[in-house]
Design an enzyme around this catalytic site. Sequence first.
Site, mmCIF file in Angstrom:
data_model
loop_
_atom_site.group_PDB
_atom_site.id
_atom_site.type_symbol
_atom_site.label_atom_id
_atom_site.label_comp_id
_atom_site.label_asym_id
_atom_site.label_seq_id
_atom_site.Cartn_x
_atom_site.Cartn_y
_atom_site.Cartn_z
ATOM 1 N N HIS A 18 0.822 -1.201 0.000
ATOM 2 C CA HIS A 18 0.000 0.000 0.000
ATOM 3 C C HIS A 18 0.863 1.260 0.000
ATOM 4 O O HIS A 18 0.478 2.279 -0.576
ATOM 5 C CB HIS A 18 -0.932 0.003 1.220
ATOM 6 N N ASP A 108 -5.571 6.133 2.340
ATOM 7 C CA ASP A 108 -5.754 4.760 1.900
ATOM 8 C C ASP A 108 -7.184 4.331 2.207
ATOM 9 O O ASP A 108 -7.716 4.598 3.285
ATOM 10 C CB ASP A 108 -4.758 3.873 2.656
ATOM 11 N N SER A 350 2.073 -6.300 -8.358
ATOM 12 C CA SER A 350 2.869 -7.171 -9.229
ATOM 13 C C SER A 350 2.247 -7.283 -10.613
ATOM 14 O O SER A 350 2.945 -7.260 -11.633
ATOM 15 C CB SER A 350 3.001 -8.566 -8.602
#
Length: 451
Positions: A18, A108, A350
Amino acid sequence: METCRAHCLILPFPIQGHINPMLQFSKRLQHEGTKITLATTKSLFKTVNEVSGSISVKAISDGYDEGANGIAPEIYLLKFQKVGSETLTELILKLQDLGRPVDCIIYDAFLPWCLDVAKDLGVRAGVFFTQSCAVNNIYYHVRKGLLKLPLEATEVDIPGLPPLLASDLPSFVSNPGPYPATSQLVVHDQMEKIEEADWIFFNTFYKLEEKVNDWMATTLPVKTIGPTIPSMYLDKRLVDDKQYGLNLFKPMTNACVSWLSERSISSVVYVAFGSLAELDVVQMEELSWGLRTSNYHFLWVVRESESKKLPKDFVKETFDKGLIISWCPQPEVLAHKSIGCFITHCGWNSTLEALSLGVPMIAMPQWTDQSTNAKFVKDIWKMGIKAQPDENGIVRRDAIGQCLITVMEGEIGQEIRKNAKKWKDLARQALEEGGSSDENTKDFVSKLIQS
């Protein structure tokens, strides 16, 4: 005292996956003329020396200033909400007293209470989602009661998305039982008040998730601002921006890059399962044998906490064809000319890195959003395949070996590589040639500075 630039306070959830995308977004905001303060927990702050250039780093408390290892998620999240709300408020008021008032909090989505802090202080707020539009659209439909849990059908139809099997959905939707506190956070809490945020930022780019982005934009103030990977791999606008700038794990950069440089073009299989996923001993053994008996060199990231699961003497016995390291600078590895494919858990960071750097993928999703990402990698973006597990959920060595042959050789592999190049070009275009991602960033900064 600076008066010419807006000031954004950025608050990521304190885990590597994050922090990295929000830090990278911070660098781009700063490049467009915004002053940035990155806030993090006191326990994490102790490990931070320098983040990036003139980005200021300040600490707040999550209630566990010596670290929260071993604390149950539901206890940690409640404590973080209480103590974090108080100390974030204190930080913002302190910055105001110092002549550096905060104009906007970008928080977030895992920290939804930040919106209440912003509203109490009269500060605008943008919520940042570190997962894909598709995944968060699924969570949004669950939160709104449009997708009922527990699931009754084996296939679901959600606006903006292709038909999905139950097994394609995030694990917190298809099987929420094992992780009730985390399921509550990601499926419900982070979605609770997003309509009240001034902006909703997604770490993706428009062409990648065009249909779902268009659907969400009909009711929500969404902005696609990705791919948030270091600039030197895409538009090269941010000079020397080759690393994210903050690592909770120590990368073995020199060892892996030197080893890769000795290998031929597109000959190496890169294997990594991110910072959180854990393979069981049986899966580790099957993967080990799949790599060992293949015809390819491999670079495998095995975190120190996972290394004890490797078969005895595996490292020594595969020394001539493989390199096992505890952590690496993943974008630099994926961008290396010797990498031929990526065996990945399909975590969103990823997936986005591989996609942006044009690396074919073999998906081995483990939990959370990874099954949905794997579905898109295989069937929508068509730049990889999914390794099929057996009835016990284990991807066996023979299946791994066949996947490697499919991706590294033959007609299917050629088609995957062609699609991978296409997405690489589109990712660069999104930032480099006025694509929607960078335009959204510029538009946000322009409005923030002018107001």
